[in-house]
Design an enzyme around this catalytic site. Structure first.
Site, PDB file in Angstrom:
ATOM      1  N   ALA A 132      54.654 111.291  -9.646  1.00  0.00           N
ATOM      2  CA  ALA A 132      54.153 110.248  -8.669  1.00  0.00           C
ATOM      3  C   ALA A 132      55.354 109.587  -7.794  1.00  0.00           C
ATOM      4  CB  ALA A 132      53.274 109.393  -9.440  1.00  0.00           C
ATOM      5  N   SER A 134      56.030 108.988  -3.526  1.00  0.00           N
ATOM      6  CA  SER A 134      55.167 108.460  -2.564  1.00  0.00           C
ATOM      7  C   SER A 134      53.626 108.334  -2.777  1.00  0.00           C
ATOM      8  CB  SER A 134      55.448 109.291  -1.379  1.00  0.00           C
ATOM      9  OG  SER A 134      56.979 109.285  -0.889  1.00  0.00           O
ATOM     10  N   PHE A 158      63.876 107.134 -11.534  1.00  0.00           N
ATOM     11  CA  PHE A 158      64.531 106.568 -10.529  1.00  0.00           C
ATOM     12  C   PHE A 158      64.278 105.279 -10.109  1.00  0.00           C
ATOM     13  CE2 PHE A 158      63.248 111.091  -8.898  1.00  0.00           C
ATOM     14  CZ  PHE A 158      64.285 111.581  -9.334  1.00  0.00           C
ATOM     15  N   ILE A 159      64.481 104.535 -11.421  1.00  0.00           N
ATOM     16  CA  ILE A 159      64.228 102.862 -11.164  1.00  0.00           C
ATOM     17  C   ILE A 159      65.701 102.225 -11.068  1.00  0.00           C
ATOM     18  CG2 ILE A 159      63.448 101.002 -12.381  1.00  0.00           C
ATOM     19  CD1 ILE A 159      61.370 103.225 -11.763  1.00  0.00           C
ATOM     20  N   GLU A 243      60.314  96.065   1.933  1.00  0.00           N
ATOM     21  CA  GLU A 243      61.099  96.770   1.366  1.00  0.00           C
ATOM     22  C   GLU A 243      61.813  97.948   2.333  1.00  0.00           C
ATOM     23  OE1 GLU A 243      61.339 100.538  -1.997  1.00  0.00           O
ATOM     24  OE2 GLU A 243      59.707  99.011  -2.204  1.00  0.00           O
ATOM     25  N   ARG A 244      61.122  98.233   3.348  1.00  0.00           N
ATOM     26  CA  ARG A 244      61.367  99.400   4.349  1.00  0.00           C
ATOM     27  C   ARG A 244      62.244  98.498   5.344  1.00  0.00           C
ATOM     28  NH1 ARG A 244      55.466 102.082   4.324  1.00  0.00           N
ATOM     29  NH2 ARG A 244      55.782 103.491   2.290  1.00  0.00           N
ATOM     30  N   ARG A 269      95.371 108.016  13.881  1.00  0.00           N
ATOM     31  CA  ARG A 269      95.807 109.496  13.769  1.00  0.00           C
ATOM     32  C   ARG A 269      96.158 110.278  14.731  1.00  0.00           C
ATOM     33  NH1 ARG A 269      97.219 113.970  11.965  1.00  0.00           N
ATOM     34  NH2 ARG A 269      95.597 115.430  10.988  1.00  0.00           N
ATOM     35  N   GLN A 337      83.799 113.956   9.927  1.00  0.00           N
ATOM     36  CA  GLN A 337      84.295 115.093  10.698  1.00  0.00           C
ATOM     37  C   GLN A 337      85.567 114.342  11.568  1.00  0.00           C
ATOM     38  OE1 GLN A 337      83.392 118.102  10.460  1.00  0.00           O
ATOM     39  NE2 GLN A 337      84.503 119.221  12.115  1.00  0.00           N
ATOM     40  N   GLY A 365      60.489 105.142   0.620  1.00  0.00           N
ATOM     41  CA  GLY A 365      59.283 105.937   1.546  1.00  0.00           C
ATOM     42  C   GLY A 365      59.975 107.104   2.086  1.00  0.00           C
TER      43      GLY A 365
END
Length: 496
Positions: A132, A134, A158-159, A243-244, A269, A337, A365
C-alpha cells in the site's frame, strides 16, 4: 515578481538563514553524505536560532509566522546539494508533526510538538506499506484496543526519518470493517518494545535515513491516539496538499541552485578555444531550462499563497508537485550533460543531484497519481473538498444505501444464473455471487471471483434505479473492473 510574495522581513529572515547554513551546515554536507547520517545536535542549533516551527503558534515555541517564511526555509535548505539533508526537517516540520498540532490533544502537543520545535525530536510519517503506497485505503497495519492501550502489528516501508527518528505518526486500521472510517493516526515512539527496523540502502538521499519498520505486539497508550478513532483517513487527506506543495517548493529551489552551479562551470570550461557557454546549442538549452523554471516557480508561489490563505487546493498542489518534480529530473539530466564526463564523477555536485532528484517524482504521490487526480477533475468532473468525517446521521444514511443496494442485487440475482462468479466491492461491504452451479448463490463472503466490480454504493444505487447509464459509468471510471471483462458484461442482466 519576488516582491509580490516576499516582504523585507522575509528577505531578512532569508539572509539570516543563509548565513547560518553557510556556517553550520554547508562545511559538513559531504561528511554527512559519506556517513549517511546527520547528527541530531544540528537540529537543536536550528531550534535555538528560531528556524524551526515557523508556522506553529508561539504557545508551543513556534513563531506563528505566515507560510512564506516556510517557503523561504524550504527553498534555502533545498539549495545545499543534499536532498538527504533537506528531507529530514521537511518531513518533521511539515509532513508528520502537523497532525499532532492540528488534531492531537494538548498532552500530545506538549510531549511531541514542543520538542520538535526545539529541535530535540525528529519525527516521521508512517503511511507506506509493502502492499500500500498511493493506495492508502489498502493499509493493513492493525491497532487493536486492549484496555488503556493499543496493540499494533504490521509493517511500514520507505519511512523517511524512520531509523534515527524519535517517533512516527502511524496510520493504522482500528476497524477493518469500516472502510475509510476504520483508519486512525497514533503516535508511536520508535524505541518502543516490539519495533524492529531495517535501514534501507538508497540510490540517493544518502544523508537521511529511510527505514522498514516492523511492529510486533507493540503496546501504545490510548492517549497517543491523534484526534478521534476512525478519523485518521480524513486527517491524512487534509495534510497531503501541504506535503506536495513543500515537495514542489524544494524541487524548484534545488533546480535553480543546479542551474547556477552549471552556468558557473560552463563559464569556466573551455572547448575549441572558448568557454562552452558561448556555443549556441548549449546556451539555448540553459535558457529554455531557466524559462521553464521561472514559469513553474511563479505557479508554486501562487499555490503557496493559497496555502497561506487556508485554501484546500488539490488541483493546484497536484499540478505544482507534478510539474516541479518532473522539471527537477529534466534539469538534472540536462545539466549533467553540460559537465560531460566530469558530471559522472562524484566530486562534482551534479552527480549527487542526479541521484537525489529521482525520488521526487515517486515520493509524496507519484507523477502518475498526480496525473490521475487531475484527470478525474478534468474528465470525470470529480470534486475534491476538504475532507471531513461523516456525522452519525451520514454514517447511518450510507449504511442504509449499502443495505438497499445489496438487497436489490440479491433479489435480481435470484432470477437466473450467471454461469460464473462475480463480486461487488462497495468498500466496506462485499457481495459475492456464485452462479457456477446453475443457480446464483449470493453471500457476503470476500472470496476470489472471476470478475470483481468496484463501485461506490451511491453509484450502484443510481444504476439499479436506471438513473445512471452502465456504459457511461464504466467510461467515466465510476465502475472499475478487475478480472474477466466478459463476466462484467453480464452485469446488465442484474440491472434490467
Amino acid at each position: 515578481m519576488k516582491e509580490y510574495y516576499f516582504t523585507e522581513e522575509h528577505e531578512l529572515f532569508r539572509d539570516a538563514l543563509k548565513q547560518f547554513l553557510e556556517k553550520e551546515v554547508l562545511p559538513y554536507i559531504d561528511e554527512w553524505e559519506a556517513q549517511q547520517r546527520v547528527p541530531k545536535e544540528i537540529w537543536k542549533k536550528f531550534g535555538e536560532q528560531g528556524f524551526l516551527g515557523l508556522h506553529y503558534p508561539e504557545q508551543y515555541g513556534g513563531a506563528g509566522l505566515d507560510f512564506f517564511y516556510s517557503v523561504v526555509f524550504c527553498e534555502e535548505i533545498s539549495k545545499l546539494f543534499s536532498g538527504g539533508f533537506g528531507v529530514i526537517p521537511t518531513v518533521t516540520q511539515y509532513m508528520s508533526s502537523t497532525y499532532v498540532y492540528k488534531f492531537g490533544s494538548e498532552a500530545l502537543k506538549q510531549k511531541y510538538l514542543v520538542p520538535v520545535i526545539k529541535g530535540e525530536m525528529i519525527s516521521a510519517i508512517g503511511i507506506t506499506e509493502p502492499g500500500a503506497g498511493s493506495d492508502v485505503a489498502n493499509i493493513q497495519t492493525r491497532a487493536v484496543r486492549q484496555g488503556d492501550h493499543y496493540i499494533i502489528n504490521g509493517q511500514k516501508t520507505f519511512i523517511s526519518n524512520g531509523f534515527y527518528g524519535d517517533y512516527v505518526v502511524l496510520v493504522v486500521k482500528t476497524n477493518p470493517e469500516a472502510g475509510v472510517h476504520g483508519f486512525s493516526l497514533i503516535v508511536v515512539d520508535l524505541d518502543s518494545p516490539g519495533i524492529s527496523k531495517n535501514k534501507l540502502n538508497k540510490l540517493g538521499w544518502h544523508a537521511s535515513d529511510t527505514a522498514e519498520l516492523f511492529f510486533e505486539d507493540v503496546k501504545v497508550p490510548v492517549g497517543n491516539l491523534i484526534g478521534e478513532e476512525g478519523k485518521g483517513f480524513f486527517y491524512l487527506m487534509d495534510g497531503l496538499q501541504l506535503e506536495r506543495l513543500v515537495g514542489a517548493i524544494g524541487a524548484v529551489a534545488g533546480t535553480e541552485a543546479l542551474i547556477d552551479y552549471t552556468l558557473k562551470y560552463m563559464s569556466e570550461r573551455q572547448a575549441f578555444g572558448r568557454p562552452i557557454n558561448k556555443f549556441q546549442v548549449l546556451r539555448h538549452r540553459m535558457a529554455q531550462l531557466h524559462a521553464e523554471t521561472e514559469v513553474i516557480k511563479q505557479y508554486v508561489y501562487y499555490c503557496s499563497r493559497l496555502q497561506n490563505e487556508g485554501k484546500y487546493a488539490v488541483k493546484e498542489c497536484s499540478i505544482a508537485k507534478l510539474q516541479a518534480t518532473e522539471l527537477a529530473n529534466k534539469a538534472a539530466y540536462e545539466c549533467l550533460q553540460m559537465f560531460g564526463g566530469y558530471g559522472y564523477i562524484e566530486d562534482y555536485k551534479v552527480a549527487r543531484v542526479y541521484r537525489d532528484v529521482r525520488i521526487l517524482t515517486i515520493g509524496g504521490g507519484s507523477s502518475e497519481i498526480m496525473r490521475e487526480i487531475l484527470a478525474k477533475m478534468l474528465i470525470d468532473d470529480k470534486k475534491y473538498e476538504r475532507p471531513r468525517p461523516q456525522t452519525a446521521q451520514e454514517v447511518a444514511a450510507s449504511a442504509a444505501v449499502v443495505e438497499e443496494v445489496m438487497q436489490a442485487i440479491r433479489q435480481r440475482a435470484a432470477q437466473g444464473s450467471l454461469g460464473t462468479s462475480l463480486k461487488f466491492d462497495f468498500g466496506s461491504k462485499k457481495l459475492f455471487i456464485d452462479g457456477s452451479s446453475g443457480t446464483n448463490v449470493v453471500s457476503e463472503e470476500d472470496r476470489e471471483a472471476a470478475c470483481t466490480i468496484l463501485i461506490n454504493p451511491e453509484d450502484m444505487q443510481a444504476l439499479l434505479r436506471g438513473e445512471l447509464n452502465p456504459m457511461s459509468a464504466f467510461m467515466s471510471g465510476k465502475i472499475k473492473v478487475q478480472g474477466d471483462m466478459s463476466v462484467a458484461m453480464k452485469l446488465q442482466s442484474l440491472l434490467s
